[in-house]
Design an enzyme around this catalytic site. Structure first.
Site, PDB file in Angstrom:
ATOM      1  N   ASP A 241       0.786  -1.239   0.000  1.00 28.92           N
ATOM      2  CA  ASP A 241       0.000   0.000   0.000  1.00 28.92           C
ATOM      3  C   ASP A 241       0.818   1.290   0.000  1.00 28.92           C
ATOM      4  OD1 ASP A 241       0.873   0.264   2.694  1.00 28.92           O
ATOM      5  OD2 ASP A 241      -0.907  -0.746   3.456  1.00 28.92           O
TER       6      ASP A 241
ATOM      7  N   HIS B 154       6.631  -7.616  -1.429  1.00 25.91           N
ATOM      8  CA  HIS B 154       5.582  -8.140  -2.315  1.00 25.91           C
ATOM      9  C   HIS B 154       5.141  -7.138  -3.375  1.00 25.91           C
ATOM     10  CE1 HIS B 154       4.381 -11.287   0.978  1.00 25.91           C
ATOM     11  NE2 HIS B 154       5.501 -11.570   0.371  1.00 25.91           N
TER      12      HIS B 154
ATOM     13  N   CYS C 134      -1.141  -2.256 -22.463  1.00 32.59           N
ATOM     14  CA  CYS C 134       0.153  -1.595 -22.627  1.00 32.59           C
ATOM     15  C   CYS C 134       0.236  -1.037 -24.049  1.00 32.59           C
ATOM     16  CB  CYS C 134       1.241  -2.647 -22.403  1.00 32.59           C
ATOM     17  SG  CYS C 134       2.918  -2.037 -22.520  1.00 32.59           S
TER      18      CYS C 134
END
Ligand code: NAD
Length: 239
Positions: free
Chosen positions: A100, A115, A143
């Site tokens: 976060d 992570h 993309c």
């Protein structure tokens, strides 16, 4: 207990914080496990594996868009901020399983994201990576190369970024105190970090309202939340 831990912190040259989802719980971000954990209502294997992503990228992205929104709106809490305060007195390194970015937003200068990060995205095929601070209206987002973009997080079954992991081991092996907070210590290999710290005879401190599978390995434990215990600890430390 607080006095004993504060004394250990005062004598430490290097303090490592090993953190997990629980430290952000008081910022309004749900944990994975535990009473209000996300995995109570969602199936991890349908949302957080590469196979699930390729099977239904739209579903996975819907879930990530929701979590991204929640994280964009969240603010660091007193637990994140107490860790920053300690930097004035010692070398402090944060090894976090969180995706976060709240440690960095609180002001921690040395954070290793084991992570990855939910704020970052990457292409599933080419080398494109970016930090995107808004939600995608078209999902799955594509993309420039035409392939699907994905969150730059480590899903179940995927390896950790090797350079980050190696640095995390080095910090764990060279710390004097490791404070472990907000993690259930069930996710491997992050849950081996306390073992590396023990190799250096570091003091292991757990701050968690509940016991974890490694509680018996801890030298000192505080059964409280991080946003309550960490500021209290820092204020005793400064006396
Ligand atoms: P987990 O959900 O397995 O365990 C959370 C732990 O935090 C539990 O032991 C619980 O007792 C404790 N806890 C709950 N509230 C707390 C509080 N207020 N203060 C201190 N501790 C509290 O989380 P984990 O061990 O980090 O699991 C690992 C995985 O969860 C990681 O892969 C991580 O990426 C992911 N995750 C991250 C976030 C985030 O970035 N905020 C949120 C959910 C899950």
């Amino acid at each position: 207990m607080f006095d004993q831990i504060a004394e250990k912190l005062r004598n430490a040259k290097k303090i490592v914080f090993t953190t997990g989802a629980g430290i952000s719980q008081e910022s309004g971000i749900p944990t994975f496990r535990g009473k209000d954990g996300l995995w109570r209502n969602y199936d991890a294997m349908k949302l957080a594996t590469i196979d699930a992503f390729y099977e239904n990228p739209k579903l996975v992205w819907e879930w990530y868009n929701e979590r991204r929104q929640n994280i964009f709106e969240a603010e660091p809490n007193l637990g994140h901020k107490a860790i920053v305060e300690l930097e004035k007195f010692s070398q402090v390194v944060v090894l976090t399983q969180n995706i976060d970015g709240l440690h960095q937003r609180a002001g921690s200068s040395k954070v290793l994201e084991l992570h990855g990060s939910i704020v970052k995205i990457k292409c599933t095929v080419c080398d494109y990576k970016d930090e995107i601070l808004y939600n995608f209206s078209e999902i799955p987002p594509l993309c420039k190369c035409g392939n699907i973009l994905r969150p730059d997080v480590v899903w179940f079954g995927e390896g950790l970024p090797q350079d980050v992991w190696q640095q995390a081991i080095d910090h764990a092996k060279s710390c004097d105190v490791m404070v472990i907070t907000g993690t259930s210590l069930v996710v491997s290999p992050a849950n081996t970090l306390p073992i590396y710290a023990k190799q250096n005879n570091a003091t292991l401190v757990e701050i968690n309202p509940d016991e974890t599978i490694m509680t018996s390995e801890m030298d000192l434990s505080i059964r409280s939340t991080s946003a309550t215990a960490l500021p209290e600890l820092v204020s005793i430390f400064k006396k």
